[in-house]
Design an enzyme around this catalytic site. Structure first.
Site, PDB file in Angstrom:
ATOM      1  N   LYS A 266       0.759  -1.363   0.072  1.00  8.17           N
ATOM      2  CA  LYS A 266       0.004  -0.095  -0.119  1.00  8.17           C
ATOM      3  C   LYS A 266       0.749   1.256  -0.025  1.00  8.17           C
ATOM      4  O   LYS A 266       0.402   2.583  -0.023  1.00  8.17           O
ATOM      5  CB  LYS A 266      -0.886  -0.184   1.263  1.00  8.17           C
ATOM      6  CG  LYS A 266      -1.868  -1.225   0.922  1.00  8.17           C
ATOM      7  CD  LYS A 266      -3.010  -1.431   2.062  1.00  8.17           C
ATOM      8  CE  LYS A 266      -4.091  -2.186   1.445  1.00  8.17           C
ATOM      9  NZ  LYS A 266      -3.415  -3.578   1.556  1.00  8.17           N
TER      10      LYS A 266
HETATM   11  C1  LIG Z   1      -4.398  -4.611   1.155  1.00  4.78           C
HETATM   12  C2  LIG Z   1      -3.741  -6.123   1.123  1.00  4.78           C
HETATM   13  C3  LIG Z   1      -4.251  -6.801   0.115  1.00  4.78           C
HETATM   14  C4  LIG Z   1      -5.318  -6.845  -0.761  1.00  4.78           C
HETATM   15  O1  LIG Z   1      -5.269  -5.768  -1.464  1.00  4.78           O
HETATM   16  P1  LIG Z   1      -6.794  -5.211  -2.157  1.00  4.78           P
HETATM   17  O2  LIG Z   1      -6.366  -4.051  -2.980  1.00  4.78           O
HETATM   18  O3  LIG Z   1      -7.547  -4.654  -0.937  1.00  4.78           O
HETATM   19  O4  LIG Z   1      -7.320  -6.235  -3.006  1.00  4.78           O
HETATM   20  C5  LIG Z   1      -3.471  -7.930  -0.010  1.00  4.78           C
HETATM   21  N1  LIG Z   1      -2.271  -8.229   0.708  1.00  4.78           N
HETATM   22  C6  LIG Z   1      -1.830  -7.486   1.755  1.00  4.78           C
HETATM   23  C7  LIG Z   1      -0.690  -7.593   2.513  1.00  4.78           C
HETATM   24  C8  LIG Z   1      -2.545  -6.182   1.977  1.00  4.78           C
HETATM   25  O5  LIG Z   1      -1.804  -5.253   2.778  1.00  4.78           O
END
Ligand SMILES: *Cc1c(COP(=O)(O)O)cnc(C)c1O
Length: 495
Positions: free
Chosen positions: A110
């Site tokens: 993120k």
């Molecule tokens: C947020 C997240 C996901 C999922 O991603 P999305 O965009 O919500 O589908 C998968 N793995 C990790 C470690 C995350 O932080």
């Protein structure tokens, strides 16, 4: 390009406004109308460095900002913040490739989006002539919270409140958030699961807009969740980066399809892959990987979305989600029918379920494949990838790896496969340690050390220094207290 609500053709905004607002006023998500007006020379984009790619891609997706403005925002967002200025390296693992999205300041994928969003947000505030302070509200299943806090920390004209499910995130994730410094940051636990926290945030947005609760107070709300288009757009870039890296490594030629396997929660990451495809990148299948909360697997296989099911806490908590907000954008883009989307979302709200028409199901089938694995399968995958290839992956990546192997077995004519890796193994060290057959006593930090001792994989600096940092945020509230909590905080002069 004009953005519109996924639920109404008449609710429109330009990119800057859509970024400022987060959610559309009718409760829908801002989406581009279609991709036909976008001109991107995707082949020449592949020859650029990552900052150049980001500038090109983001200035066509978010045309409120000129090319030069975007180049400056990209610099400010990323320069010197990641382990490498390539941002997201792709590494070969066996016959597949793993796209490492976790080399940023908080070791979570993120970071890619949440380093960029605050820059877009402040630029959008200027473009729209807004003098109000922007209050970001975010619900997190763990990783978004820290990445958002880090991205917005001390950014002028902004404040941020992060809600996380009490007891629903790992000890490391919790420590990352509760030790966050900064004059404009606030962190609060909510008794409930992630969906409760996310629904709570959505309800605050509607209550505040409908009743003008913050009018004249010099504050306006916005969101850093992946419902914000300014959060989604930066994620498109790493699909191009990975594709270019495969070309440069001579694993593919320009024009060859590549299949991407994505560990999916809120459907933002995988939707960005669909955007990349619509921008011209030769994406083959997008494979949606889920854990035991396999609502998306069922949906993509049957066309019926049904949240009336048990919720499981798994070792891949960032994917423990029953309502994947960004799916709404996909339904809109595939159907081009806001009325249909509004009706499906109405059914989801009222009955917790909907079924898409056959024509829409056929379009989903053409682009997506879906699979899932449980905690046992996740740990087995971590062990196998480590033993066979010497590569240590986290639990979310392991879900994707396991599903990728099923996908390949069931689709012998598959394209080369890129597996998206969304977190450092050190963010979920207990599950990783037991998966590689080792044990440790003590807290999660001792477990981190044990993973390091067993594998020699370096601990990211931001995680290694966590234990020494003082806890600064201790609030815990019930979910029906969220609105009054926000209204109280919004009017406090100093936090
Ligand atoms: C947020 C997240 C996901 C999922 O991603 P999305 O965009 O919500 O589908 C998968 N793995 C990790 C470690 C995350 O932080």
């Amino acid at each position: 390009m004009v953005y519109q609500s996924t639920r109404s053709d008449s609710v429109r905004a330009d990119a800057a406004q859509a970024i400022l607002d987060g959610l559309a006023p009718d409760g829908g998500l801002y989406s581009m109308h279609d991709f036909s007006e976008i001109r991107l020379d995707w082949k020449s984009v592949l020859t650029l460095d990552t900052f150049g790619m980001a500038t090109e891609i983001l200035s066509v997706l978010l045309p409120s900002f000129s090319h030069d403005e975007m180049a400056a925002l990209v610099q400010r967002a990323y320069a010197g913040k990641f382990e490498t200025d390539a941002l997201t390296p792709t590494v070969p693992v066996g016959e597949d490739a793993i796209l490492e999205l976790f080399r940023g300041p908080t070791s979570a994928f993120k970071d890619v989006a949440l380093s960029m969003l605050p820059q877009l947000m402040t630029a959008a505030r200027e473009k729209c002539g807004v003098s109000d302070e922007i209050l970001i509200l975010t619900a997190t299943s763990g990783d978004t919270g820290k990445a958002a806090l880090e991205g917005f920390c001390d950014v002028p004209g902004t404040r941020i409140i992060v809600f996380y499910p009490h007891g629903g995130v790992s000890a490391v994730q919790q420590a990352q958030m509760t030790t966050q410094a900064g004059r404009n940051v606030c962190v609060c636990a909510v008794r409930g699961n992630f969906d409760d926290a996310q629904t709570g945030v959505k309800n605050i947005f509607s209550a505040v807009t409908e009743n003008g609760l913050l009018d004249g107070k010099g504050v306006r709300l916005s969101s850093a969740n992946s419902i914000n288009i300014g959060r989604l757009a930066p994620q498109v870039v790493y699909y191009f980066r990975a594709y270019a890296d495969l070309v440069n490594a001579k694993r593919i030629a320009v024009g060859d399809p590549v299949d991407f396997v994505v560990p999916t929660g809120n459907f933002g990451d995988i939707l960005a892959g669909y955007f990349a495809k619509r921008l011209g990148l030769p994406v083959g299948k997008l494979v949606c990987a889920s854990n035991a909360n396999n609502i998306l697997t069922d949906f993509l296989r049957t066309g019926r979305y049904d949240r009336n099911r048990p919720f499981f806490k798994t070792v891949s908590p960032s994917m423990d989600i029953l309502v994947s907000s960004n799916l709404e954008r996909l339904l809109f883009l595939l159907s081009e029918d806001a009325e249909l989307v509004a009706s499906l979302m109405g059914q989801l709200k009222a009955a917790g379920a909907y079924e898409v028409p056959a024509a829409l199901k056929a379009k989903l089938d053409a682009e997506f494949w879906a699979g899932c694995t449980d905690d046992a399968g996740t740990k087995e995958a971590i062990g196998k990838v480590y033993r066979d290839y010497g590569y240590l992956c986290d639990t979310h990546t392991a879900v994707a790896w396991a599903v990728a192997q099923d996908y390949k077995a069931q689709n012998p004519d598959h394209a080369p496969v890129v597996i998206l890796s969304t977190a450092s193994p050190y963010k979920f060290p207990a599950a990783v340690l037991s998966a590689i057959g080792a044990r440790a006593d003590g807290d999660e930090f001792a477990v981190m050390e044990a993973v390091h001792d067993a594998t020699g994989v370096p601990i990211p600096k931001n995680l290694a220094s966590l234990r020494e940092r003082p806890v600064r945020h201790r609030d815990v509230i019930d979910r029906d207290e969220m609105l009054s909590y926000v209204l109280g905080k919004a009017t406090e002069k100093e936090w």
